[in-house]
Structures are given as structure tokens and as C-alpha cells.
Write an enzyme that holds these catalytic residues in place. Structure first.
Site, mmCIF file in Angstrom:
data_model
loop_
_atom_site.group_PDB
_atom_site.id
_atom_site.type_symbol
_atom_site.label_atom_id
_atom_site.label_comp_id
_atom_site.label_asym_id
_atom_site.label_seq_id
_atom_site.Cartn_x
_atom_site.Cartn_y
_atom_site.Cartn_z
ATOM 1 N N SER A 1 -29.495 27.865 34.707
ATOM 2 C CA SER A 1 -29.560 28.700 35.911
ATOM 3 C C SER A 1 -28.210 29.338 36.255
ATOM 4 C CB SER A 1 -30.042 27.870 37.098
ATOM 5 O OG SER A 1 -31.277 27.264 36.817
HETATM 6 C C1 LIG Z 1 -34.291 27.464 35.086
HETATM 7 S S1 LIG Z 1 -34.763 26.369 33.837
HETATM 8 C C2 LIG Z 1 -33.553 25.098 33.677
HETATM 9 C C3 LIG Z 1 -32.762 24.754 34.871
HETATM 10 C C4 LIG Z 1 -31.813 23.619 34.636
HETATM 11 N N1 LIG Z 1 -31.590 23.011 35.891
HETATM 12 C C5 LIG Z 1 -30.557 24.107 33.955
HETATM 13 O O1 LIG Z 1 -29.654 24.604 34.631
HETATM 14 O O2 LIG Z 1 -30.500 24.037 32.725
HETATM 15 C C6 LIG Z 1 -36.173 25.508 34.518
HETATM 16 C C7 LIG Z 1 -36.708 24.417 33.634
HETATM 17 O O3 LIG Z 1 -37.907 23.924 34.236
HETATM 18 C C8 LIG Z 1 -38.720 23.447 33.189
HETATM 19 N N2 LIG Z 1 -40.072 23.249 33.727
HETATM 20 C C9 LIG Z 1 -41.001 24.183 34.038
HETATM 21 N N3 LIG Z 1 -42.113 23.614 34.529
HETATM 22 C C10 LIG Z 1 -41.894 22.264 34.542
HETATM 23 C C11 LIG Z 1 -42.666 21.133 34.945
HETATM 24 N N4 LIG Z 1 -43.905 21.260 35.429
HETATM 25 N N5 LIG Z 1 -42.125 19.897 34.817
HETATM 26 C C12 LIG Z 1 -40.868 19.744 34.324
HETATM 27 N N6 LIG Z 1 -40.079 20.789 33.909
HETATM 28 C C13 LIG Z 1 -40.591 22.028 34.025
HETATM 29 C C14 LIG Z 1 -38.572 24.514 32.127
HETATM 30 O O4 LIG Z 1 -38.979 24.093 30.853
HETATM 31 C C15 LIG Z 1 -37.070 24.815 32.230
HETATM 32 O O5 LIG Z 1 -36.319 24.049 31.327
#
Ligand SMILES: C[S@@+](CC[C@H](N)C(=O)[O-])C[C@H]1O[C@@H](n2cnc3c(N)ncnc32)[C@H](O)[C@@H]1O
Length: 200
Positions: free
Chosen positions: A42
């Protein structure tokens, strides 16, 4: 949570450690960066706003839903300190491995990353949590995550384009919902099975 506590956490867990090698030279840019599988690490100012609203205190128990690269998990681990616990949950199996490897280099023994269980949003097995951070956008406030909050718990989650802060004062009290500014996030994915991640 003070600005200096946040500054110390960002200094202790530099973003570059959580990026694929080809993206590390862009770590200083204030924009999301790809981590593979259509997902992103992010944007730094957005992460800071999320953490400001989450208001994490030392010793707390925190759930990080959508922990991706592991960066937010490591930042939270520094904010809760050695007495606290952070559980990251990630739905993409390859990113579970990536996040664990990154976290392993980040001196965060009080944090761990779990694979999302089919049909389950969050990690109810570890509840209740003092704080829950969600880094992907839901359609509605996810009731199942509100249920995983403990007393005086706070949930920060992007909902339909708006940053949303949910406070739960007790198991029987109506949660207080505060709608804040507009942010763009990747969607919260359906964990499969019976539960709708955005609904409820
Ligand atoms: C913006 S990205 C990663 C953000 C992370 N905090 C970072 O800075 O690397 C959001 C993440 O949410 C995950 N995600 C989406 N839906 C999800 C769910 N239902 N349960 C767990 N993770 C999920 C995606 O695979 C993705 O890796």
C-alpha cells in the site's frame, strides 16, 4: 498513539524490505507498488492514515487482514511492542509465503502470518482483538470482523471507497461507525465457502 511512535515503527520496518527486488528502488515513492498476484504494497501515506485511526497501544492484540507483503504486520508488531501480539491473515497462498519470509527478516517475533481459511473472514480462532486493520475494500462493514473485536475494540476498514472506523464498546452495544475520507483500495476477496466478505 503518538506521531513519534509511528515514526519509530516506520524506521524499524523500512518499506523496501517488503518489496520485490525490482520494486525496491521505488520504495520512497508515495504510491502503491506491485507485489505480484495482482496485489500491492500500500501507499505509505495511506498506511500512515490507517494506523493513525487504528490508534494502536503497546501490549495490544491486533489482527491485520490482507497483510500482503507483511509490511503492515511488521509496523503493527513494532507499535504493540514485545508484550503485544499481531496476527496477519492473507488470502493468496503465494503472498502468505512472501509475507512470512519478509516478516522473518524484520525482527518481529511477536507477529505471525496465517493463511485465510476457506469461508472465513479474519481469524476468529485468535479473537478477541483490540484492533483490526483491513487493507482491502469491503462493500459493507463486515459484521464478522466486528464480532472478532473485543471490548473497546477498533476496526479500520475501507468500505465502498471510504475509510471507515468502527468502535465496539461491548458485546451487546451497537458499534459506533465513523465514515472518513475517500481512498482507493484493491477489493477484499471472497474467502470462498459460506461467508460473504463484504456483506453482512
Ligand atoms: C493492498 S494489498 C496488501 C496490503 C499490505 N498491508 C501491504 O502493505 O503489503 C491487500 C491484500 O489483501 C489481501 N486480501 C484480499 N481479500 C482478502 C481476504 N478476504 N482475506 C485475507 N486477505 C485478503 C490481498 O491478497 C492483498 O494481499
Amino acid at each position: 498513539m503518538s506521531d513519534s511512535a509511528l515514526d519509530r515503527a516506520f524506521a524499524a520496518a523500512p518499506r523496501a524490505w517488503f518489496l520485490p527486488p525490482a520494486e525496491r528502488r521505488f520504495a520512497g515513492l508515495d504510491r502503491p507498488l506491485p507485489i505480484g498476484h495482482g496485489q500491492t504494497n500500500s501507499q505509505p501515506t495511506t498506511v500512515r492514515h490507517l494506523l493513525e485511526h487504528l490508534d494502536v497501544r503497546p501490549g495490544q492484540r491486533v489482527l491485520d487482514v490482507g497483510c500482503g507483503s507483511g509490511w503492515t504486520t511488521a509496523l503493527l508488531a513494532h507499535l504493540v511492542g514485545p508484550e503485544g501480539v499481531v496476527v496477519g491473515v492473507e488470502i493468496v497462498p503465494e503472498l502468505v509465503e512472501l509475507g512470512r519470509a519478509n516478516l522473518g527478516r524484520a525482527d518481529a517475533p511477536n507477529a505471525r502470518i496465517e493463511a485465510a481459511e476457506p469461508g472465513v473472514l479474519g481469524h476468529p480462532g485468535g479473537a478477541p482483538y483490540d484492533r483490526i486493520l483491513v487493507s482491502a475494500e469491503a462493500h459493507d462493514v463486515p459484521a464478522s470482523l466486528v464480532e472478532q473485536l473485543g471490548e473497546d475494540g477498533v476496526l479500520v476498514v475501507p468500505v465502498a471507497g471510504r475509510l471507515t472506523v468502527v468502535r465496539r464498546s461491548g458485546p451487546h452495544a451497537e458499534p459506533d461507525v465513523q465514515w472518513l475520507g475517500h481512498y482507493a483500495f484493491v477489493p477484499l476477496l471472497e474467502p470462498g465457502g459460506v461467508e460473504d466478505p463484504g456483506g453482512q
